[in-house]
Design an enzyme around this catalytic site. Structure first.
Site, mmCIF file in Angstrom:
data_model
loop_
_atom_site.group_PDB
_atom_site.id
_atom_site.type_symbol
_atom_site.label_atom_id
_atom_site.label_comp_id
_atom_site.label_asym_id
_atom_site.label_seq_id
_atom_site.Cartn_x
_atom_site.Cartn_y
_atom_site.Cartn_z
ATOM 1 N N SER A 1 39.936 38.125 43.761
ATOM 2 C CA SER A 1 39.022 39.269 43.627
ATOM 3 C C SER A 1 37.989 39.301 44.729
ATOM 4 O O SER A 1 37.205 38.362 44.874
ATOM 5 C CB SER A 1 38.240 39.141 42.319
ATOM 6 N N HIS B 1 41.470 44.654 44.073
ATOM 7 C CA HIS B 1 42.734 44.079 44.528
ATOM 8 C C HIS B 1 43.558 45.163 45.227
ATOM 9 O O HIS B 1 43.818 46.207 44.651
ATOM 10 C CB HIS B 1 43.545 43.532 43.344
ATOM 11 N N HIS C 1 47.715 38.713 37.209
ATOM 12 C CA HIS C 1 47.055 37.920 36.173
ATOM 13 C C HIS C 1 47.837 37.957 34.872
ATOM 14 O O HIS C 1 48.487 38.953 34.546
ATOM 15 C CB HIS C 1 45.643 38.457 35.915
ATOM 16 N N TYR D 1 46.338 38.075 32.013
ATOM 17 C CA TYR D 1 45.643 39.013 31.114
ATOM 18 C C TYR D 1 46.056 40.469 31.325
ATOM 19 O O TYR D 1 45.754 41.328 30.492
ATOM 20 C CB TYR D 1 44.112 38.873 31.216
ATOM 21 N N GLU D 2 46.737 40.752 32.423
ATOM 22 C CA GLU D 2 47.233 42.120 32.630
ATOM 23 C C GLU D 2 48.464 42.403 31.775
ATOM 24 O O GLU D 2 48.975 43.515 31.783
ATOM 25 C CB GLU D 2 47.588 42.329 34.112
ATOM 26 N N ALA E 1 37.640 34.106 42.432
ATOM 27 C CA ALA E 1 36.251 34.280 42.015
ATOM 28 C C ALA E 1 36.156 33.626 40.637
ATOM 29 O O ALA E 1 37.060 33.784 39.819
ATOM 30 C CB ALA E 1 35.932 35.766 41.909
ATOM 31 N N MET F 1 40.122 32.974 35.410
ATOM 32 C CA MET F 1 41.279 33.561 34.714
ATOM 33 C C MET F 1 42.524 33.590 35.595
ATOM 34 O O MET F 1 43.414 34.424 35.382
ATOM 35 C CB MET F 1 40.941 34.991 34.284
ATOM 36 N N SER F 2 42.596 32.719 36.571
ATOM 37 C CA SER F 2 43.758 32.767 37.472
ATOM 38 C C SER F 2 44.096 31.366 37.959
ATOM 39 O O SER F 2 43.727 30.379 37.332
ATOM 40 C CB SER F 2 43.428 33.676 38.667
ATOM 41 N N ASN G 1 29.088 33.881 39.737
ATOM 42 C CA ASN G 1 28.046 34.008 38.702
ATOM 43 C C ASN G 1 27.957 32.671 37.980
ATOM 44 O O ASN G 1 28.866 31.839 38.097
ATOM 45 C CB ASN G 1 28.447 35.112 37.698
ATOM 46 N N HIS H 1 31.682 42.528 35.774
ATOM 47 C CA HIS H 1 32.579 42.491 36.933
ATOM 48 C C HIS H 1 31.872 42.961 38.204
ATOM 49 O O HIS H 1 32.183 42.502 39.308
ATOM 50 C CB HIS H 1 33.827 43.338 36.656
HETATM 51 N N1 HPA Z 1 34.516 33.484 33.851
HETATM 52 C C1 HPA Z 1 35.825 33.722 34.067
HETATM 53 N N2 HPA Z 1 36.283 34.323 35.129
HETATM 54 C C2 HPA Z 1 35.401 34.711 36.066
HETATM 55 C C3 HPA Z 1 34.036 34.507 35.914
HETATM 56 C C4 HPA Z 1 33.567 33.854 34.742
HETATM 57 O O1 HPA Z 1 32.365 33.610 34.526
HETATM 58 N N3 HPA Z 1 33.434 35.016 37.027
HETATM 59 C C5 HPA Z 1 34.426 35.506 37.814
HETATM 60 N N4 HPA Z 1 35.610 35.330 37.249
#
Ligand code: HPA
Length: 271
Positions: A30, A61, A83, A85-86, A113, A211-212, A235, A246
């Site tokens: 990302s 993306h 992903h 989750y998609e 990310a 998540m990847s 973050n 996001h």
């Molecule tokens: N958690 C999961 N996936 C993420 C995060 C997070 O805090 N930040 C960016 N991708």
């Protein structure tokens, strides 16, 4: 059609489009896809034109395969990954890694990310992944093992190749980058974690959550590839800051993308 046959068909198409020798597969997370714009003599192919290739849907993306030379290396970059989750199966999530291997790649560079769990991290930090925890609830290698790809029980002792991590540290020092180190814990998403899950992740030894990456690395190791993993801490994880969104993830990758690109190119040159 079997997975092997699909991969062969994808490979044949890509070779016909001018994709020759590949040394390194690059998976750009990302907001980090711009690195592919620096590839020289680039052959760019949108995913939707590639037989048996999935199509990605996440904001930030691009959905483009880019082949060419970067830092003197023949690379095949995935600008936008797939992903779990998609709604993709793990076979789909990891399909590009199989294709990279089929095209000759001996290594992958994975980027993402993610949220910082380690209290010493701040948004914008780059973290070298030194190990991972598969918390997705599944595994891309579940099912019949295809011996042509790799062994039934792959050894994950050195999933993120030590030799590459050492090189990354030397390079970071040379360019005065404050490179962090840590364990990446992969969740399925798409929810961000709860504060309780983040406390759990910390107790279990995670420094970052995302998540990847985890499935792709499992498949890369299965097929005998070396791996370099770089996370952008976009973050602080849930409970460590007031809320998550996001937009902040995109903002942070935007802010650090120049140093990210400089670092990855400098490391790639030495691999
Ligand atoms: N958690 C999961 N996936 C993420 C995060 C997070 O805090 N930040 C960016 N991708």
């Amino acid at each position: 059609m079997s997975l092997l046959e699909k991969i062969q068909a994808t490979k044949q198409y890509l070779v016909a489009q001018g994709i020759g020798e590949v040394e390194f597969g690059l998976i750009l997370g990302s907001g980090l896809g711009e690195l592919a714009d620096e590839i020289q003599d680039a052959v760019k192919i949108p995913y939707h034109e590639i037989p048996y290739f999935p199509v990605s849907t996440v904001v930030g993306h691009a959905g483009m395969l880019v082949y060419g030379t970067l830092s003197g290396k023949k690379v095949l970059a995935l600008q936008g990954r797939f992903h779990f989750y998609e709604g993709n199966s793990m076979e789909v999530v990891t399909y590009p890694v199989r294709v990279m291997k089929a095209l000759g790649a001996h290594s992958i560079v994975v980027t993402n990310a993610c949220g910082g769990v380690n209290e010493n991290f701040v948004p914008g930090d780059l973290m070298l992944i030194d190990d991972q925890i598969n918390f997705t609830g599944t595994n891309p290698l579940i099912g019949e093992n295809i011996e042509a790809f790799g062994p039934r029980f792959p050894d994950m002792s050195d999933a993120y190749t030590k030799e590459y991590r050492d090189i990354a540290h030397v390079v970071a020092e040379k360019i005065s980058l404050d490179l962090k180190d840590g364990v990446y814990m992969g969740f399925s998403g798409p929810t961000y974690e709860t504060p309780a899950e983040v406390r759990m992740a910390r107790i279990l030894g995670a420094d970052a959550v995302g998540m990847s990456t985890v499935p792709e690395v499992i498949v890369a190791v299965h097929s005998g590839m070396k791996v370099l993993g770089i996370s952008c801490i976009t973050n602080l994880a849930a409970g460590m800051q007031s809320s998550l969104n996001h937009a902040e993830v995109v903002e942070t990758t935007e802010r650090v993308k120049e140093s990210f690109k400089t670092f990855v190119k400098a490391v790639l040159e030495k691999l």
